[in-house]
Design a protein around this motif. Structure first.
Motif, PDB file in Angstrom:
ATOM      1  N   ARG A 161      75.355  50.428  30.896  1.00 40.21           N
ATOM      2  CA  ARG A 161      74.474  51.469  30.360  1.00 40.21           C
ATOM      3  C   ARG A 161      73.238  50.862  29.710  1.00 40.21           C
ATOM      4  O   ARG A 161      72.118  51.377  29.859  1.00 40.21           O
ATOM      5  N   ALA A 162      73.419  49.746  29.010  1.00 42.65           N
ATOM      6  CA  ALA A 162      72.287  49.070  28.379  1.00 42.65           C
ATOM      7  C   ALA A 162      71.298  48.551  29.427  1.00 42.65           C
ATOM      8  O   ALA A 162      70.078  48.607  29.230  1.00 42.65           O
ATOM      9  N   MET A 163      71.825  48.041  30.523  1.00 44.90           N
ATOM     10  CA  MET A 163      70.956  47.543  31.585  1.00 44.90           C
ATOM     11  C   MET A 163      70.051  48.641  32.126  1.00 44.90           C
ATOM     12  O   MET A 163      68.846  48.457  32.296  1.00 44.90           O
ATOM     13  N   TRP A 164      70.633  49.819  32.380  1.00 43.33           N
ATOM     14  CA  TRP A 164      69.822  50.911  32.927  1.00 43.33           C
ATOM     15  C   TRP A 164      68.839  51.444  31.899  1.00 43.33           C
ATOM     16  O   TRP A 164      67.722  51.837  32.255  1.00 43.33           O
ATOM     17  N   ARG A 165      69.206  51.433  30.609  1.00 44.81           N
ATOM     18  CA  ARG A 165      68.245  51.865  29.587  1.00 44.81           C
ATOM     19  C   ARG A 165      67.013  50.975  29.600  1.00 44.81           C
ATOM     20  O   ARG A 165      65.881  51.452  29.527  1.00 44.81           O
ATOM     21  N   SER A 166      67.220  49.676  29.742  1.00 41.09           N
ATOM     22  CA  SER A 166      66.086  48.751  29.751  1.00 41.09           C
ATOM     23  C   SER A 166      65.279  48.858  31.039  1.00 41.09           C
ATOM     24  O   SER A 166      64.070  48.626  31.040  1.00 41.09           O
ATOM     25  N   ALA A 167      65.941  49.224  32.129  1.00 38.01           N
ATOM     26  CA  ALA A 167      65.247  49.301  33.423  1.00 38.01           C
ATOM     27  C   ALA A 167      64.362  50.530  33.544  1.00 38.01           C
ATOM     28  O   ALA A 167      63.491  50.587  34.428  1.00 38.01           O
ATOM     29  N   HIS A 168      64.554  51.505  32.664  1.00 40.82           N
ATOM     30  CA  HIS A 168      63.807  52.751  32.798  1.00 40.82           C
ATOM     31  C   HIS A 168      62.352  52.638  32.350  1.00 40.82           C
ATOM     32  O   HIS A 168      61.580  53.583  32.536  1.00 40.82           O
ATOM     33  N   GLY A 169      61.964  51.513  31.790  1.00 43.39           N
ATOM     34  CA  GLY A 169      60.561  51.353  31.390  1.00 43.39           C
ATOM     35  C   GLY A 169      59.612  51.502  32.559  1.00 43.39           C
ATOM     36  O   GLY A 169      58.576  52.175  32.461  1.00 43.39           O
ATOM     37  N   GLN A 170      59.931  50.880  33.673  1.00 41.61           N
ATOM     38  CA  GLN A 170      59.073  50.980  34.856  1.00 41.61           C
ATOM     39  C   GLN A 170      59.032  52.407  35.388  1.00 41.61           C
ATOM     40  O   GLN A 170      57.991  52.902  35.812  1.00 41.61           O
ATOM     41  N   VAL A 171      60.183  53.077  35.354  1.00 47.31           N
ATOM     42  CA  VAL A 171      60.214  54.479  35.779  1.00 47.31           C
ATOM     43  C   VAL A 171      59.326  55.327  34.883  1.00 47.31           C
ATOM     44  O   VAL A 171      58.569  56.191  35.357  1.00 47.31           O
ATOM     45  N   ASP A 172      59.380  55.076  33.579  1.00 44.05           N
ATOM     46  CA  ASP A 172      58.556  55.830  32.633  1.00 44.05           C
ATOM     47  C   ASP A 172      57.076  55.674  32.963  1.00 44.05           C
ATOM     48  O   ASP A 172      56.304  56.646  32.884  1.00 44.05           O
ATOM     49  N   ARG A 173      56.672  54.465  33.324  1.00 47.44           N
ATOM     50  CA  ARG A 173      55.258  54.254  33.667  1.00 47.44           C
ATOM     51  C   ARG A 173      54.877  55.047  34.911  1.00 47.44           C
ATOM     52  O   ARG A 173      53.782  55.616  34.982  1.00 47.44           O
ATOM     53  N   GLY A 174      55.775  55.090  35.881  1.00 48.45           N
ATOM     54  CA  GLY A 174      55.492  55.871  37.080  1.00 48.45           C
ATOM     55  C   GLY A 174      55.416  57.361  36.791  1.00 48.45           C
ATOM     56  O   GLY A 174      54.550  58.073  37.316  1.00 48.45           O
ATOM     57  N   LEU A 175      56.311  57.842  35.938  1.00 48.20           N
ATOM     58  CA  LEU A 175      56.286  59.255  35.582  1.00 48.20           C
ATOM     59  C   LEU A 175      55.025  59.615  34.810  1.00 48.20           C
ATOM     60  O   LEU A 175      54.446  60.693  35.004  1.00 48.20           O
ATOM     61  N   GLU A 176      54.584  58.715  33.949  1.00 43.87           N
ATOM     62  CA  GLU A 176      53.360  58.978  33.194  1.00 43.87           C
ATOM     63  C   GLU A 176      52.141  59.021  34.119  1.00 43.87           C
ATOM     64  O   GLU A 176      51.246  59.859  33.957  1.00 43.87           O
ATOM     65  N   ARG A 177      52.132  58.133  35.102  1.00 38.87           N
ATOM     66  CA  ARG A 177      51.042  58.176  36.082  1.00 38.87           C
ATOM     67  C   ARG A 177      51.065  59.509  36.830  1.00 38.87           C
ATOM     68  O   ARG A 177      50.016  60.126  37.044  1.00 38.87           O
ATOM     69  N   GLY A 178      52.253  59.953  37.225  1.00 38.59           N
ATOM     70  CA  GLY A 178      52.357  61.245  37.899  1.00 38.59           C
ATOM     71  C   GLY A 178      51.886  62.391  37.020  1.00 38.59           C
ATOM     72  O   GLY A 178      51.245  63.338  37.501  1.00 38.59           O
ATOM     73  N   ARG A 179      52.191  62.331  35.721  1.00 39.36           N
ATOM     74  CA  ARG A 179      51.735  63.372  34.797  1.00 39.36           C
ATOM     75  C   ARG A 179      50.211  63.423  34.749  1.00 39.36           C
ATOM     76  O   ARG A 179      49.603  64.501  34.796  1.00 39.36           O
ATOM     77  N   ARG A 180      49.583  62.228  34.683  1.00 36.41           N
ATOM     78  CA  ARG A 180      48.115  62.192  34.629  1.00 36.41           C
ATOM     79  C   ARG A 180      47.507  62.759  35.906  1.00 36.41           C
ATOM     80  O   ARG A 180      46.539  63.533  35.873  1.00 36.41           O
ATOM     81  N   GLU A 181      48.071  62.379  37.059  1.00 32.43           N
ATOM     82  CA  GLU A 181      47.517  62.841  38.330  1.00 32.43           C
ATOM     83  C   GLU A 181      47.706  64.351  38.496  1.00 32.43           C
ATOM     84  O   GLU A 181      46.810  65.047  38.988  1.00 32.43           O
ATOM     85  N   LEU A 182      48.863  64.858  38.070  1.00 27.31           N
ATOM     86  CA  LEU A 182      49.081  66.294  38.155  1.00 27.31           C
ATOM     87  C   LEU A 182      48.134  67.027  37.208  1.00 27.31           C
ATOM     88  O   LEU A 182      47.587  68.085  37.557  1.00 27.31           O
ATOM     89  N   ASN A 183      47.907  66.477  36.014  1.00 28.92           N
ATOM     90  CA  ASN A 183      46.989  67.120  35.073  1.00 28.92           C
ATOM     91  C   ASN A 183      45.558  67.126  35.597  1.00 28.92           C
ATOM     92  O   ASN A 183      44.803  68.079  35.353  1.00 28.92           O
TER      93      ASN A 183
END
Length: 404
Positions: free
Chosen positions: A149-171
């Motif tokens: 579980r700790a491994m996946w928590r740390s791995a989600h940083g890259q996913v967060d960056r992708g989601l934030e990029r998607g938020r900006r593009e959708l906005n």
């Protein structure tokens, strides 16, 4: 079943790939059965079967958005064009509620512009995972230990960056359409109502947002003729390749070779994608160009497929164990959920060949827990009316008072 509320004008929208259009047609059929006036905006190829279900057809904009043709549109650029093309339809129909597929943003954005409540139909497992879940579509199973579980928590940083990029593009897209910016990610999913058209047994345990409802699979298929299955009493194995992936039919060739001398009957289809090299059809097999999954899968003991969600859901609803051979994308996620749920066996892409496929089929047939779990899911589907559940939720959204 008659509607529990007054008839409503409902607009549905889904682009035309089967995995997205078919669940929306199933929802439309359920709404029509409850007395509502339903219009579906989708690709022209589905006009005849849509109208046969009593649903009004509206042609969806069809833009080239992937780099396989001359000067393709950027995805969000195409969304702007499609939304502007859809606005006249919304203004003409004056729907009381809109339901848009998760990848079909134009009807949802047009509804928002016109201040019409809208829902999102998600035709697969819910893609917005918890922090300790594996990254969606990688094909990893839910971790069972604290280090996992700790491994996946740390791995989600890259996913967060992708989601934030998607938020900006959708906005940026929303700004072009005169809509306010969103502060949250996954902005393509309605915060009023999201319908997850999958088995709850394939969803990892979690705290669900109040607006998200796992309604069960919404299944529909175009009319097809019956096919004759191979004669005999041995277990029946259906080989059902994806209609879009595995262009060389690697899974189909491997399954026919691997099961050639097994004590099973094999029905296989090439789904109207002619193999590039001749198929060697063994004596215990029959190969056809197309097959009705709805009428054939209930006869099957095992379904070998690429784990597209529609095929996987139909197999499980038919109480068939599944051998999943994911090719790309969310097929990996679907295969992992199948494995986690205990209703089948997954074969990683690199192992898709004759012997591993035979061993996987033998395991699916030989392990009582797999067969029993598949029967449990089939019984759940038999007694659970996903269409009615989804339709009632749409009716509730239509009846919700709107501010202003």
């Amino acid at each position: 079943m008659p509607a529990a509320t007054a008839p409503r004008r409902v607009l549905l929208g889904a682009f035309g790939d089967p995995g997205h259009a078919f669940p929306m047609i199933a929802l439309g059929r359920a709404l029509v059965a409850r007395g509502h006036e339903v219009t579906l905006q989708t690709w022209t190829r589905w006009r005849e079967p849509v109208e046969a279900e009593g649903i009004r057809f509206a042609a969806a904009p069809e833009y080239q958005v992937f780099p396989s043709g001359p000067e393709p549109l950027d995805f969000y650029e195409s969304v702007v064009h499609a939304t502007r093309d859809t606005l006249p339809l919304v203004r003409d129909l004056k729907p009381e509620v809109v339901v848009a597929d998760i990848l079909t943003l134009a009807p949802a954005l047009a509804a928002e512009i016109e201040r019409v409540p809208y829902a999102t139909l998600i035709p697969h497992v819910y893609p917005h995972g918890e922090r300790e879940f594996p990254i969606y579509s990688l094909g990893a199973r839910l971790p069972r230990t604290a280090p996992g579980r700790a491994m996946w928590r740390s791995a989600h940083g890259q996913v967060d960056r992708g989601l934030e990029r998607g938020r900006r593009e959708l906005n940026e897209t929303r700004q072009q359409l005169g809509l306010p910016a969103l502060s949250h990610v996954h902005g393509g999913i309605s915060r009023d109502l999201a319908l997850v058209a999958s088995f709850p047994q394939l969803e990892y345990p979690r705290e669900w947002p109040a607006h998200v409802h796992v309604v069960g699979p919404l299944m529909w298929e175009p009319p097809a003729e019956d096919v004759e299955v191979p004669a005999g009493t041995q277990p029946l194995v259906l080989v059902a390749p994806s209609t879009a992936q595995d262009p060389e039919h690697r899974m189909l060739h491997g399954a026919l070779r691997g099961l050639a001398d097994a004590d099973v009957r094999v029905l296989a289809t090439w789904n109207r994608r002619l193999p590039s090299r001749p198929l060697r059809v063994p004596a215990n097999a029959r190969v056809v160009d197309w097959v009705s999954y709805a009428r054939t899968m209930p006869l099957c003991d095992v379904v070998v497929c690429h784990a597209g969600h529609g095929t996987l859901a139909r197999a499980l609803a038919s109480a068939s164990a599944v051998v999943a051979c994911p090719a790309v994308g969310d097929m990996n996620e679907n295969a992992a959920r199948l494995d986690w749920a205990g209703a089948g066996v997954r074969v990683p892409r690199r192992f898709v060949s004759a012997r591993p496929l035979r061993l996987a089929v033998e395991r699916a047939l030989g392990e009582p827990s797999i067969r029993e779990r598949a029967r449990e899911l089939g019984e759940w589907a038999r007694t659970h009316d996903s269409g009615t559940v989804a339709a009632e939720l749409v009716e509730g959204l239509a009846a919700t008072p709107r501010e202003g």
